[in-house]
Structure formats: C-alpha cells, structure tokens
Motif scaffolding. Structure first.
Motif, short mmCIF file in Angstrom:
data_model
loop_
_atom_site.label_atom_id
_atom_site.label_comp_id
_atom_site.label_asym_id
_atom_site.label_seq_id
_atom_site.Cartn_x
_atom_site.Cartn_y
_atom_site.Cartn_z
N MET A 1 26.64 75.61 12.28
CA MET A 1 26.64 77.04 12.59
C MET A 1 26.24 77.28 14.05
SD MET A 1 24.68 80.08 10.59
CE MET A 1 23.62 80.57 11.93
N THR A 2 26.93 78.19 14.69
CA THR A 2 26.61 78.49 16.09
C THR A 2 25.71 79.72 16.17
OG1 THR A 2 28.80 77.69 16.70
CG2 THR A 2 27.61 78.98 18.35
N ASP A 3 24.62 79.60 16.91
CA ASP A 3 23.76 80.77 17.15
C ASP A 3 24.09 81.35 18.51
OD1 ASP A 3 21.72 81.05 14.90
OD2 ASP A 3 21.72 78.90 15.29
N ILE A 4 24.26 82.67 18.53
CA ILE A 4 24.69 83.31 19.77
C ILE A 4 23.56 84.17 20.34
CG2 ILE A 4 26.42 84.81 20.82
CD1 ILE A 4 28.36 83.98 18.61
N ILE A 5 23.28 83.94 21.62
CA ILE A 5 22.20 84.66 22.30
C ILE A 5 22.80 85.45 23.46
CG2 ILE A 5 20.03 84.42 23.58
CD1 ILE A 5 19.65 81.69 22.20
N GLY A 6 22.56 86.75 23.48
CA GLY A 6 23.02 87.57 24.61
C GLY A 6 21.85 87.84 25.54
N LEU A 7 22.11 87.84 26.85
CA LEU A 7 21.05 88.18 27.81
C LEU A 7 21.47 89.46 28.51
CD1 LEU A 7 21.21 84.79 27.85
CD2 LEU A 7 19.06 85.28 29.04
N ALA A 8 20.70 90.52 28.29
CA ALA A 8 21.13 91.81 28.82
C ALA A 8 19.96 92.67 29.28
CB ALA A 8 21.90 92.57 27.73
N ASN A 9 20.24 93.48 30.26
CA ASN A 9 19.35 94.56 30.72
C ASN A 9 20.20 95.37 31.68
OD1 ASN A 9 17.43 96.25 31.89
ND2 ASN A 9 15.82 94.71 31.76
N SER A 10 20.21 96.68 31.51
CA SER A 10 21.08 97.45 32.42
C SER A 10 20.51 97.55 33.82
CB SER A 10 21.41 98.83 31.84
OG SER A 10 20.35 99.32 31.08
N LYS A 11 19.27 97.10 34.02
CA LYS A 11 18.75 97.00 35.40
C LYS A 11 19.24 95.69 36.02
CE LYS A 11 14.65 97.11 38.30
NZ LYS A 11 14.46 95.79 38.89
N GLY A 12 19.66 95.77 37.26
CA GLY A 12 20.13 94.58 37.96
C GLY A 12 18.97 93.75 38.51
N GLY A 13 19.22 92.47 38.70
CA GLY A 13 18.29 91.59 39.40
C GLY A 13 17.02 91.23 38.66
N VAL A 14 17.01 91.39 37.33
CA VAL A 14 15.79 91.09 36.56
C VAL A 14 15.70 89.63 36.11
CG1 VAL A 14 15.42 93.45 35.73
CG2 VAL A 14 16.90 91.91 34.43
N ALA A 15 16.71 88.82 36.47
CA ALA A 15 16.77 87.39 36.12
C ALA A 15 17.53 87.11 34.83
CB ALA A 15 15.38 86.74 36.10
N LYS A 16 18.55 87.90 34.54
CA LYS A 16 19.41 87.62 33.37
C LYS A 16 20.13 86.28 33.57
CE LYS A 16 21.55 91.56 34.03
NZ LYS A 16 20.63 92.25 34.95
N THR A 17 20.81 86.17 34.72
CA THR A 17 21.60 84.95 34.97
C THR A 17 20.69 83.73 35.11
OG1 THR A 17 23.24 86.31 36.09
CG2 THR A 17 23.32 83.95 36.53
N THR A 18 19.59 83.90 35.84
CA THR A 18 18.64 82.79 36.00
C THR A 18 18.15 82.32 34.63
OG1 THR A 18 17.90 83.77 38.09
CG2 THR A 18 16.42 82.16 37.05
#
Ligand code: ATP
Ligand code: MG
Length: 267
Positions: A1-18
C-alpha cells in the motif's frame, strides 16, 4: 500500500519544498521506496534533484488525464548520481496555465488519483510538494493525501491561512476530519519570544504540531546552491538530525511499522 503525504501552506517560503525533499531523502535512506511529486510550476523540487528540464512533466497529466504517469517518473539525482529509493515526477512552468485549463474536465479532482493508480512501481510513499496557492492541482493533492504536512516558519503569516486551507481540504475530501501535522521550520531556538508567540498561535488555533522541528541553518541554502539534498550535503548536521526526527514522527503519526532513525528529538 502506498501512503501519500502532501506538503502545503498557502504562505510562500515556509520550507515546503525543503521539507518535501528532506523527508523524501530520509524515507529513502530508511529503505522506503519513495516518489516525490512536484506540483509547483516554480519546479524548485525538480531542480533540486536535477530534473528541472525533462521532456515529460506533471503538466502532461493535467493536459490529458489519460496520460500515462509512468512516462514522467525519473530517478532523483544528486551530483549526477541516482539517489537510491527515490524517484520524482517533475514539474515546469507550463503547469501554471495547464492546471487552470483542466478545470473543464468533469472528473477534474480525480485527475491525480487516477494517474497515481496507474503507477507500475509499488511505492511505500508518495510526497507531493504543493505550490503556495490553492488551485485545481493542489485540490487534487488534498484529495489523495493520507497526511497533510503544513510547514510553518516563525512568522505570524505562516499560520494565517491554515484554517481556510483546512476548510478546502475538508470540502474536497468531503470529510469533517483528516490527518495533518504542522512542522515548525527555520526555528531559531535562541529567539524565545518568537518561539513562544508561534506556539501560542498554534495553540489558540487548536492545531496539532510535531514535537520535532527544523532548526535554522545556512546549510539549506548552501545545499540548494550545490544542487544536493541537505541530508546528503551535510549528513552529520543538525539539518539531517532534525529531518530524521521529523520523519520518525511522521511514520508514528501514520502508524507505519518499519525502520526508524535513532535520533533524539530536539524540543
Ligand atoms: N530550517 C531552515 N533554516 C534556514 N533556511 C531554511 C530552512 N528551511 C528552508 N530554508 C530556506 O528557506 C527558503 C525557502 O524554502 P523553500 O523553497 O523550501 O520554501 P517553500 O515553502 O517551498 O517556498 P514556495 O512557497 O516558494 O514554494 C530556501 O532558501 C531554503 O533554503
Ligand atoms: Mg516550494
């Protein structure tokens, strides 16, 4: 089974990508087969794993929901070498307009989940890096996510839109409750006033935050500059330790039995 994690925040630059990349490399390091998915036309995540210039990207799926997502799965790279257990579905600038034009599809919210169902490789985790906005592609990510990670930096604005964001998640998922975890980022442990202020705001809003947190260090910028995930760039650093602890906590939150890092949680 695959577990899916989303990383989100509508504010930019909070370290979502990092956070997406660091948690992804930590999961891969533990032996979990992991797919990173870039849902941001800025394509920072794709660039970070040397996949910022590919023939096929996530845009192809939003352009044509019948597109075979397997065609845009690439091994993630660091200094020209494949990172074991880590693949990526890249994005590029074309996603900005394509996600908008995909609005016309009747089953538009299913575009991503249908695409993921067709993946041939059996991933333990898929991590989706969202752009700092709420559009169709991000709503698609909310629909498929088993856990939502919301990075918040030590800035009042980082917690501002979270309740609105959560309302959208509930609407898209058609649920009253869903699994999420705030992760504090760019934490300067010397700045007790900002730390307390952030904690107070999180408490006032009644939100759940991870105990583990990502402390501030210039290593992140240096790693990006060298196009190497920070966990590889500085394996014996606080950055790696912090994301190991965050990854452990995510595995606990998702009730995943399996390997963990041995690391002390910094509170
Ligand atoms: N713990 C940290 N300490 C210091 N700097 C950090 C930390 N985490 C991330 N950064 C830096 O903060 C900047 C923004 O990070 P990142 O690109 O991950 O944010 P983002 O939320 O994905 O941004 P966007 O909203 O534009 O997608 C980058 O320069 C990154 O190196
Ligand atoms: Mg980003």
């Amino acid at each position: 089974m695959t577990d899916i994690i989303g990383l989100a925040n509508s504010k930019g630059g909070v370290a979502k990508t990092t956070s997406c990349l660091a948690i992804g490399t930590c999961l891969a390091e533990l032996g979990y087969s992991t797919l990173l998915m870039d849902l941001d036309h800025q394509a920072n995540l794709s660039d970070d794993v040397e996949r910022g210039d590919e023939d096929y990207t996530i845009t192809d799926l939003f352009e044509d929901p019948k597109f075979d997502l397997n065609q845009c799965v690439y091994p993630a790279m660091s200094q020209g070498k494949e990172i074991p257990n880590l693949d990526v579905v890249p994005a590029d600038i074309t996603l900005a307009t394509t996600a908008r034009s995909a609005e016309r599809h009747i089953h538009r919210h299913q575009i991503l989940s249908d695409g993921i169902k067709k993946l041939k490789k059996n991933y333990d985790f898929i991590l989706i890096d969202c752009r700092p906005a709420i559009d169709l592609s991000i709503e698609c990510a909310f629909l498929v996510a088993d856990l939502l990670i919301v990075p918040v930096d030590m800035d009042r604005r980082a917690t501002k839109g979270i309740l609105d964001l959560f309302e959208t998640v509930k609407e898209v998922k058609r649920v009253e409750d869903f699994n999420y975890l705030l992760v504090k980022t760019k934490v300067d442990t010397r700045n007790k006033i900002m730390l307390r202020s952030t904690d107070d705001r999180i408490e006032q809003l009644g939100l759940k935050a991870a105990k583990a947190q990502a402390r501030t260090t210039e290593l992140y910028k240096q790693a990006t500059d060298n196009k190497v995930p920070v966990t590889h760039f500085a394996p014996n650093s606080r950055a790696h330790d912090d994301y190991k602890a965050i990854t452990n906590e995510i595995l606990d939150e998702m009730k995943i039995k399996g390997p963990r890092f041995e690391v002390e949680v910094v509170v």
